[in-house]
Design a protein around this motif. Structure first.
Motif, PDB file in Angstrom:
ATOM      1  N   UNK A 218       0.834  -1.215   0.000  1.00  0.00           N
ATOM      2  CA  UNK A 218       0.000   0.000   0.000  1.00  0.00           C
ATOM      3  C   UNK A 218       0.861   1.255   0.000  1.00  0.00           C
TER       4      UNK A 218
ATOM      5  N   UNK B 254      -2.540  -5.419   0.246  1.00  0.00           N
ATOM      6  CA  UNK B 254      -1.703  -4.686   1.199  1.00  0.00           C
ATOM      7  C   UNK B 254      -0.490  -5.513   1.597  1.00  0.00           C
TER       8      UNK B 254
ATOM      9  N   UNK C 219      -7.267 -10.397   0.888  1.00  0.00           N
ATOM     10  CA  UNK C 219      -8.574  -9.757   0.722  1.00  0.00           C
ATOM     11  C   UNK C 219      -8.458  -8.224   0.653  1.00  0.00           C
ATOM     12  N   UNK C 220      -7.358  -7.681   1.161  1.00  0.00           N
ATOM     13  CA  UNK C 220      -7.207  -6.222   1.232  1.00  0.00           C
ATOM     14  C   UNK C 220      -6.671  -5.708  -0.103  1.00  0.00           C
TER      15      UNK C 220
ATOM     16  N   UNK D 287      -7.421  -3.030  -2.021  1.00  0.00           N
ATOM     17  CA  UNK D 287      -7.582  -1.650  -2.474  1.00  0.00           C
ATOM     18  C   UNK D 287      -6.330  -1.031  -3.106  1.00  0.00           C
TER      19      UNK D 287
ATOM     20  N   UNK E  94     -12.927  -1.623  -0.190  1.00  0.00           N
ATOM     21  CA  UNK E  94     -11.546  -1.681   0.315  1.00  0.00           C
ATOM     22  C   UNK E  94     -11.037  -3.129   0.280  1.00  0.00           C
ATOM     23  N   UNK E  95     -11.941  -4.026   0.608  1.00  0.00           N
ATOM     24  CA  UNK E  95     -11.548  -5.434   0.747  1.00  0.00           C
ATOM     25  C   UNK E  95     -12.452  -6.295  -0.118  1.00  0.00           C
TER      26      UNK E  95
ATOM     27  N   UNK F  67     -13.916   6.039  -1.295  1.00  0.00           N
ATOM     28  CA  UNK F  67     -12.528   6.207  -1.746  1.00  0.00           C
ATOM     29  C   UNK F  67     -12.047   5.065  -2.642  1.00  0.00           C
TER      30      UNK F  67
END
Lengths: 287, 333
Positions: free
Chosen positions: A35, A73, A79-80, A82, A135-136, A144
């Motif tokens: 990230x 990330x 799963x993260x 973004x 996000x996830x 965002x």
């Protein structure tokens, strides 16, 4: 301070924290993470597109990309997802990263999260059926990450993708009746929630070029009203991005960016994400 | 059903951060709680310098003596949800953060860190500044850590009330010696109340769970509260009830001047006592009820009440009829 000096200050502030492996941690001395690297790469595309720091960061970013195109990330937190949009933005238009960019674009247009038909008796006020980005992976769409998805696909030449259109509709639906956006809820138990600068900036940026100005007048008014009191990098950066996208960039923005940069030691230094968003605000948008 | 197998009710609950409360038939698990838990209740009607003495007295009264604090690294985790200078009843008041920091310093703490992972707001520094806690951090030379973007350590989920096999925590929270949940006394439209256990939601990193902690909301708010606390229970709890929030909390409610500070090493006992002070049956709060079976003490007979008498300090917080999580909180009505 002169335009070139601000660019230089922001560039140095980012580059001097680059990790030996080419990536970035959130704070100096921390190991690199996707990230932070994705944010820094996006900012460096705007600040110093020919620099070696950007090249090394983009290569490092590819090392985190998974086979389906996602850039999470951390590898253990698949799963993260973004940062994937930021990675696409950073890679876009660079021939040596075209394959990586294509994989991530395909990934972004393949995931839809969780959505259901709206329930008029339900506690939340927005249309829960419209798909943006979460996000996830597997969660609901929020402002965002959806804005980042719109900006990434648009900047990579995929602005005509139906997902971009739907994502803009989703963002428009989440606009607060009084103007602005927050993280993505409008009303809960019939109470209108309040806007935030860091929600409003992405909303404005994503709708620029995809909605008439009349549709965002209240949000522009909120952004303009908020700007003078902002002295933190994420809120200020996003508001500058949003206002610039609608040709409403405030006068003296460069001085404000420098003032915010000068405050970086107040809480022990900015994170890479904070520095990057400040840089993108100075630049006036994604590269 | 959605494509992820959630029912519409569960989905809408998750979007709005509602726990699937009606389905919360949970089996207690984990370690045996202490036989009896001390909880200190103090009258505190103003955010002033006397709070340092209040919290210092509370630490000693509940067994957190100098020998237990000396040389230790302390992390204060306030509840900073939305920053509004004109609505100080939303967040843990900066005066409470200052008093807690000073009390731990006077008790010999090696370091005191303020750390938060704001759930709704992406700009953690804006939250810090507008909450007033930023001034405390700077003036009192405290360290600040944004838990949303901190480095991550993964722990096996010791609760398993959700389907999550593991939980990602900020390393700052894992490595500290004494983790203190410095919560606000509030009603909550999804969880009924938000006190020291619910405050631990804010420890979880947004970079991994999203804003507002989407993964945990989808897993169920009540269940996630339990998982977080079973996996990383705060070592101490302090609740700012000087001016709490009643009604449509955690953000849109109105001030509730309860005039109390509640604190102790058992967060379940502290939260249960705070709930009683709010005129709420703690047994009716699902996460407290379940946590009381193995994480801490809820039953008044198993709580050693220290400081002020409870009854004269009870201030029934206003609840909102029609909000399911609040409708159940006063079963005697």
């Amino acid at each position: 301070m002169a335009y070139a000096d601000i660019r230089s200050e922001l560039t140095v502030a980012l580059v001097e924290r680059q990790v030996a492996d080419g990536g970035f941690g959130q704070l100096p001395g921390q190991p690199s993470r996707a990230d932070a690297t994705a944010w820094a790469s996006t900012a460096l595309r705007a600040l110093d597109p020919a620099g070696s720091a950007l090249h090394r960061a983009l290569v490092r970013l590819e090392e985190w990309q998974q086979t389906d195109g996602r850039v999470p990330v951390e590898p253990g937190q698949a799963h993260a997802v973004w940062p994937s949009s930021l990675a696409l933005t950073a890679w876009s238009g660079i021939p040596e990263h075209k394959a990586a960019a294509d994989r991530t674009a395909s990934f972004l247009t393949s995931i839809s999260g969780v959505h259901v038909e709206p329930d008029p008796e339900g506690p939340v006020g927005h249309d829960t059926s419209i798909v943006g980005w979460a996000w996830t992976d597997g969660a609901h769409s929020w402002i965002e990450p959806t804005a980042l998805g719109v900006l990434a696909l648009t900047s990579s030449g995929r602005g005509a993708d139906p997902r971009v259109d739907e994502a803009r509709r989703m963002i428009a639906d989440r606009q607060l009746p009084s103007g602005g956006w927050n993280y993505g809820n409008t009303t809960v138990f019939d109470r209108e929630l309040e806007p935030t600068p860091e929600g409003t900036g992405p909303g404005l940026a994503a709708l620029a070029g995809g909605a008439p100005a009349a549709d965002v007048q209240n949000s522009l008014a909120y952004a303009i009203e908020s700007w003078p009191r902002l002295n933190t990098p994420i809120a200020a950066g996003w508001i500058l991005i949003g206002l610039t996208a609608w040709d409403q960039r405030p006068t003296g923005a460069e001085d404000s960016v420098m003032a915010i940069l000068d405050r970086s030691d107040r809480f022990g230094g900015y994170t890479t994400e904070q520095l990057s968003l400040l840089a993108l605000g100075w630049h006036g948008g994604m590269p | 059903m959605s494509d992820e197998g959630l029912t519409r009710r569960e989905f809408l609950a998750a979007v709005g951060a509602v726990g699937a409360v009606a389905a919360l038939t949970l089996v207690a698990k984990g370690d045996r709680p202490p036989a009896r838990s001390p909880v200190f209740v103090a009258r505190a009607e103003a955010y002033d310098g006397r709070l340092i003495d209040v919290i210092s007295a509370g630490l000693v009264a509940t067994g957190l003596t100098r020998s237990a604090v000396r040389g230790r690294n302390v992390l204060l985790k306030p509840n900073l949800v939305e920053p509004h200078r004109d609505r100080m009843h939303i967040n843990t008041n900066p005066a409470v953060v200052r008093a807690a920091a000073e009390a731990f310093r006077q008790a010999g703490a090696a370091t005191v860190t303020v750390a938060e992972g704001a759930g709704h707001r992406r700009d953690s520094l804006l939250v810090l500044e507008e909450s007033g806690v930023g001034d405390v951090v700077v003036e009192d030379r405290l360290r600040y850590v944004d838990l949303n973007t901190d480095q991550i350590g993964v722990l096996r989920n010791r609760g398993r009330y959700t389907d999550l096999a593991s939980l990602a925590f900020p390393t700052t929270a894992l490595e500290t010696d004494i983790l203190v949940s410095v919560a606000k006394m509030k009603t909550h439209h999804w969880a009924g109340v938000t006190l020291s256990l619910k405050n631990m939601f804010g420890v979880m990193p947004g970079a991994v769970y999203g804003w507002p902690k989407n993964v945990l909301h989808f897993a169920g708010v009540e269940r996630s509260i339990l998982d977080i606390n079973f996996t990383k229970k705060p070592d101490y709890a302090i609740i700012d009830g000087v001016v709490g929030m009643q009604g449509d909390g955690p953000i849109m409610g109105e001030p509730a001047p309860a005039g109390v500070v509640v604190m102790g090493p058992d967060p379940v006992a502290v939260d249960s006592t705070a709930a009683r002070l709010m005129g709420i049956d703690p047994q009716s709060v699902p996460h407290l009820s379940v946590a009381s079976q193995s994480l801490g003490r809820l039953n008044e007979r198993l709580i050693e009440q220290r400081g002020e008498e409870l009854t004269p300090l009870v201030t029934p917080f206003r609840l909102v009829p029609g909000i399911p999580a609040q409708d159940r909180l006063r079963p005697w009505l």
